[in-house]
Enzyme design. Structure first.
Site, PDB file in Angstrom:
ATOM      1  N   LYS A   1       9.333   2.541  -5.821  1.00 50.87           N
ATOM      2  CA  LYS A   1       8.196   2.722  -6.744  1.00 50.87           C
ATOM      3  C   LYS A   1       7.051   3.286  -5.905  1.00 50.87           C
ATOM      4  CE  LYS A   1       4.667   1.454  -8.100  1.00 50.87           C
ATOM      5  NZ  LYS A   1       3.463   2.321  -8.023  1.00 50.87           N
TER       6      LYS A   1
ATOM      7  N   CYS B   1      -3.727   3.279   7.597  1.00 52.08           N
ATOM      8  CA  CYS B   1      -3.855   1.847   7.863  1.00 52.08           C
ATOM      9  C   CYS B   1      -4.049   1.585   9.350  1.00 52.08           C
ATOM     10  CB  CYS B   1      -2.631   1.114   7.371  1.00 52.08           C
ATOM     11  SG  CYS B   1      -1.149   1.637   8.217  1.00 52.08           S
TER      12      CYS B   1
ATOM     13  N   GLU C   1     -12.433  -3.345   4.367  1.00 51.41           N
ATOM     14  CA  GLU C   1     -11.698  -2.113   4.657  1.00 51.41           C
ATOM     15  C   GLU C   1     -12.297  -1.000   3.809  1.00 51.41           C
ATOM     16  OE1 GLU C   1      -7.620  -1.777   3.180  1.00 51.41           O
ATOM     17  OE2 GLU C   1      -7.099  -0.681   4.996  1.00 51.41           O
TER      18      GLU C   1
HETATM   19  P1  NAD Z   1      -2.806  -0.244  -3.496  1.00 53.02           P
HETATM   20  O1  NAD Z   1      -2.706  -1.667  -3.112  1.00 53.02           O
HETATM   21  O2  NAD Z   1      -3.821   0.156  -4.508  1.00 53.02           O
HETATM   22  O3  NAD Z   1      -1.393   0.268  -4.090  1.00 53.02           O
HETATM   23  C1  NAD Z   1      -0.183   0.063  -3.390  1.00 53.02           C
HETATM   24  C2  NAD Z   1       0.948  -0.004  -4.409  1.00 53.02           C
HETATM   25  O4  NAD Z   1       0.735  -1.116  -5.267  1.00 53.02           O
HETATM   26  C3  NAD Z   1       1.040   1.227  -5.295  1.00 53.02           C
HETATM   27  O5  NAD Z   1       2.393   1.587  -5.461  1.00 53.02           O
HETATM   28  C4  NAD Z   1       0.419   0.755  -6.608  1.00 53.02           C
HETATM   29  O6  NAD Z   1       0.963   1.400  -7.735  1.00 53.02           O
HETATM   30  C5  NAD Z   1       0.766  -0.717  -6.613  1.00 53.02           C
HETATM   31  N1  NAD Z   1      -0.226  -1.518  -7.345  1.00 53.02           N
HETATM   32  C6  NAD Z   1      -1.528  -1.203  -7.569  1.00 53.02           C
HETATM   33  N2  NAD Z   1      -2.126  -2.193  -8.262  1.00 53.02           N
HETATM   34  C7  NAD Z   1      -1.193  -3.156  -8.455  1.00 53.02           C
HETATM   35  C8  NAD Z   1      -1.210  -4.436  -9.085  1.00 53.02           C
HETATM   36  N3  NAD Z   1      -2.326  -4.916  -9.663  1.00 53.02           N
HETATM   37  N4  NAD Z   1      -0.084  -5.163  -9.099  1.00 53.02           N
HETATM   38  C9  NAD Z   1       1.031  -4.703  -8.517  1.00 53.02           C
HETATM   39  N5  NAD Z   1       1.106  -3.486  -7.903  1.00 53.02           N
HETATM   40  C10 NAD Z   1       0.003  -2.728  -7.866  1.00 53.02           C
HETATM   41  O7  NAD Z   1      -2.976   0.585  -2.147  1.00 53.02           O
HETATM   42  P2  NAD Z   1      -3.292   2.132  -1.977  1.00 53.02           P
HETATM   43  O8  NAD Z   1      -4.713   2.368  -2.352  1.00 53.02           O
HETATM   44  O9  NAD Z   1      -2.253   2.959  -2.617  1.00 53.02           O
HETATM   45  O10 NAD Z   1      -3.104   2.293  -0.401  1.00 53.02           O
HETATM   46  C11 NAD Z   1      -4.103   1.993   0.523  1.00 53.02           C
HETATM   47  C12 NAD Z   1      -3.948   0.600   1.082  1.00 53.02           C
HETATM   48  O11 NAD Z   1      -2.681   0.461   1.688  1.00 53.02           O
HETATM   49  C13 NAD Z   1      -4.962   0.292   2.178  1.00 53.02           C
HETATM   50  O12 NAD Z   1      -5.408  -1.021   2.002  1.00 53.02           O
HETATM   51  C14 NAD Z   1      -4.143   0.413   3.456  1.00 53.02           C
HETATM   52  O13 NAD Z   1      -4.628  -0.319   4.536  1.00 53.02           O
HETATM   53  C15 NAD Z   1      -2.829  -0.098   2.996  1.00 53.02           C
HETATM   54  N6  NAD Z   1      -1.771   0.352   3.879  1.00 53.02           N
HETATM   55  C16 NAD Z   1      -1.280  -0.559   4.755  1.00 53.02           C
HETATM   56  C17 NAD Z   1      -0.293  -0.169   5.635  1.00 53.02           C
HETATM   57  C18 NAD Z   1       0.248  -1.147   6.632  1.00 53.02           C
HETATM   58  O14 NAD Z   1       1.194  -0.806   7.309  1.00 53.02           O
HETATM   59  N7  NAD Z   1      -0.268  -2.342   6.755  1.00 53.02           N
HETATM   60  C19 NAD Z   1       0.205   1.138   5.618  1.00 53.02           C
HETATM   61  C20 NAD Z   1      -0.323   2.032   4.691  1.00 53.02           C
HETATM   62  C21 NAD Z   1      -1.314   1.622   3.825  1.00 53.02           C
END
Ligand code: NAD
Length: 497
Positions: free
Chosen positions: A175, A283, A383
């Site tokens: 997804k 990240c 962040e």
């Molecule tokens: P996000 O949390 O908004 O979304 C991530 C995923 O979760 C997406 O597929 C989204 O559709 C889904 N999602 C969104 N809202 C949801 C909900 N309420 N319930 C269930 N699923 C939901 O993150 P983003 O904005 O796409 O990505 C950026 C974030 O990801 C930053 O916080 C970054 O630090 C983090 N990140 C972390 C790593 C790591 O290795 N720790 C790597 C890459 C990105």
């Protein structure tokens, strides 16, 4: 005007499903929606899981030799055609083409690592543990596994997981982020071309509905999540409560500590590269530089001078830094500059006034440097996930360690120094999962595992490396006794498959 619609990918073909919900997908450099993506219903997800479950029957029993051949073919196709994928990433994420190619290369390294699956899936054998009794261990695949990925690495983050999951004999539901979903469709087509049986790799687009569906579905064995911390925690807790294996990688706030003896030129270059690469939407981006007295002024001046040279613009042109992913995200990141001013920090460079080499409607925010950020400010504590680099000044090494270790996140960090003893002490003292010594973005190679500490990782398994294979397999130990030896008949040739 009707925009093209991005379908799901189920059973080796595009799948429309029954949901009529759609989300816009933007080209961030143009500031316009160019496509729409389907948002799955629970029923659509159920269809995909059923297909993946059926495919598991034959994929999980296919010989390792055949599985390696398919992974290797996928790797060769990816190597030959990665520029196509890079263009797709740039058109939906906004990062510059060279950076898009970089993330594909890091993902490809996991594919290469997963090609060594026969070695990683070897069990152990103890002959005569007791008289005529042998004990051995097996690693078996889980079944249908799922991956939920963020917008910032539409190719690399899914590739942290699916090569290993597939290599280990599982079938996958991916997804991807609804913000840049096309990369996963390109990858799905590539798998088909590489000879992966239909139903082993499936893509279901969606939002919370499909993530909740994965967390609740009785036939989904695990969830590998990467995204922001609140969602990672939610996914971990709900998945665990439902008896699933979960690895949920969350957000970050990465500090770069610069000691007075450091090579300031190297430190400033590193801070700029790690702070503003991919517009800070990484990240592992450096978001806080911690300067130990008395180098603060010199370091800030060096960083400021170097970042003035960054060309912001459309990632398809020869620029250094692209736009942010959406207007909403761009505005949220920019709002931290107002907070910085209110909290008494000094804005050294203000990205809101940037003149981009690109369309005026793009989601632009230039590199921003904020000095003397109070650690009580949201600018320090939250962040930001954009091209905003904060500088915090401290008097001593001990003060720096206490500061970094007091943070909620523990993803990456780095120290810049020429003192080996200090670096060694830092590596020991710091409560962070990935540490760089004169290396600003210490992302582990594919054969190590990627993951942070504290609120940067929920669950006890990191991505790829040995832990990846462990996450995607169940271990079994067999104790056996045979008292009647027999043989398998004549065969003078080499086994081929
Ligand atoms: P996000 O949390 O908004 O979304 C991530 C995923 O979760 C997406 O597929 C989204 O559709 C889904 N999602 C969104 N809202 C949801 C909900 N309420 N319930 C269930 N699923 C939901 O993150 P983003 O904005 O796409 O990505 C950026 C974030 O990801 C930053 O916080 C970054 O630090 C983090 N990140 C972390 C790593 C790591 O290795 N720790 C790597 C890459 C990105």
């Amino acid at each position: 005007m009707n925009l093209p619609i991005i379908n799901h990918w189920v059973g080796g073909a595009e799948f429309e499903g029954t949901s009529d919900r759609l989300a816009d997908v933007f080209n961030p450099a143009l500031g316009v929606a160019t496509k729409q993506v389907r948002l799955a219903s629970t029923g659509d997800l159920d269809s995909a899981v059923a297909v993946a479950k059926k495919a598991f029957e034959s994929w999980s029993t296919m010989s390792m030799t055949k599985r390696v051949a398919i992974l290797f073919a996928f790797r060769e196709l990816l190597q030959a055609r990665k520029h196509e994928l890079a263009e797709i990433i740039t058109s939906e994420h906004g990062k510059v083409l060279s950076d898009a190619l970089g993330e594909i290369t890091r993902g490809q390294e996991v594919v290469e690592f997963a090609c060594g699956l026969p070695h990683m899936l070897k069990g152990e054998y103890s002959l005569n543990a007791s008289t005529n009794v042998d004990v051995y261990s097996l690693l078996q695949p889980l079944g249908v596994v799922s991956i939920v990925s963020p917008f910032n690495f539409p190719a690399m983050v899914p590739m942290w997981f699916f090569p290993v999951a597939i290599a280990a004999g599982n079938t996958v539901i991916l997804k991807p982020s609804e913000k840049d979903p096309s990369a996963s469709m390109w990858v799905a087509n590539l798998w088909k071309e590489a000879g992966l049986p239909d139903g082993v790799f499936n893509v279901v687009h969606g939002d919370k509905v499909s993530v909740d569906g994965l967390l609740e579905h009785p036939d989904v064995e695990s969830l590998s999540f990467v995204g922001s911390t609140p969602i990672a925690q939610y996914v971990y807790e709900k998945g665990a409560a439902n008896g699933k294996r979960v690895q949920a990688l969350g957000g970050a706030k990465n500090h770069m500590l610069v000691l007075p003896d450091a090579n300031l030129d190297l430190a400033a270059d590193s801070a700029v590269n790690a702070g503003f690469g991919s517009a800070g939407e990484r990240c592992m981006a450096i978001s806080v530089v911690v300067a130990v007295d008395p180098i603060g002024d010199d370091l800030v001046n060096a960083i400021s001078e170097k970042m003035s040279k960054i060309v912001v613009g459309d990632g398809t042109r020869s620029c250094d830094m692209g736009p942010l992913v959406t207007q909403v995200h761009r505005d949220k990141v920019a709002s931290y500059l107002d907070i910085a001013t209110q909290d008494g920090a000094t804005i050294v460079q203000d990205g809101r006034g940037v003149t981009p080499d690109g369309d005026e409607n793009g989601f632009w925010l230039g590199p921003t440097l904020i000095d003397n950020v109070p650690t009580t400010s949201k600018v320090y504590q939250e962040e930001i996930f954009g091209p905003v680099l904060s500088v915090v000044r401290v008097k001593t090494y001990d003060e720096a360690i206490a500061l970094i270790n007091s943070g909620a996140f523990g993803n990456g960090t780095a120290i810049f120094t020429n003192d080996g003893g200090a670096a060694r002490q830092f590596v020991t003292d710091i409560q962070v999962g990935m540490v760089g010594v004169n290396v600003p973005i210490p992302v582990p190679m594919a054969y190590f595992s990627f993951g942070g500490w504290k609120h940067s990782l929920f669950g006890d398994s990191r991505a790829h490396g040995e832990e990846g294979f462990r996450f995607f397999t169940r271990q079994k130990v067999v104790t056996s006794r045979w008292s009647d030896p027999s043989h398998g008949g004549l065969n003078l040739g080499f086994p081929q498959t």
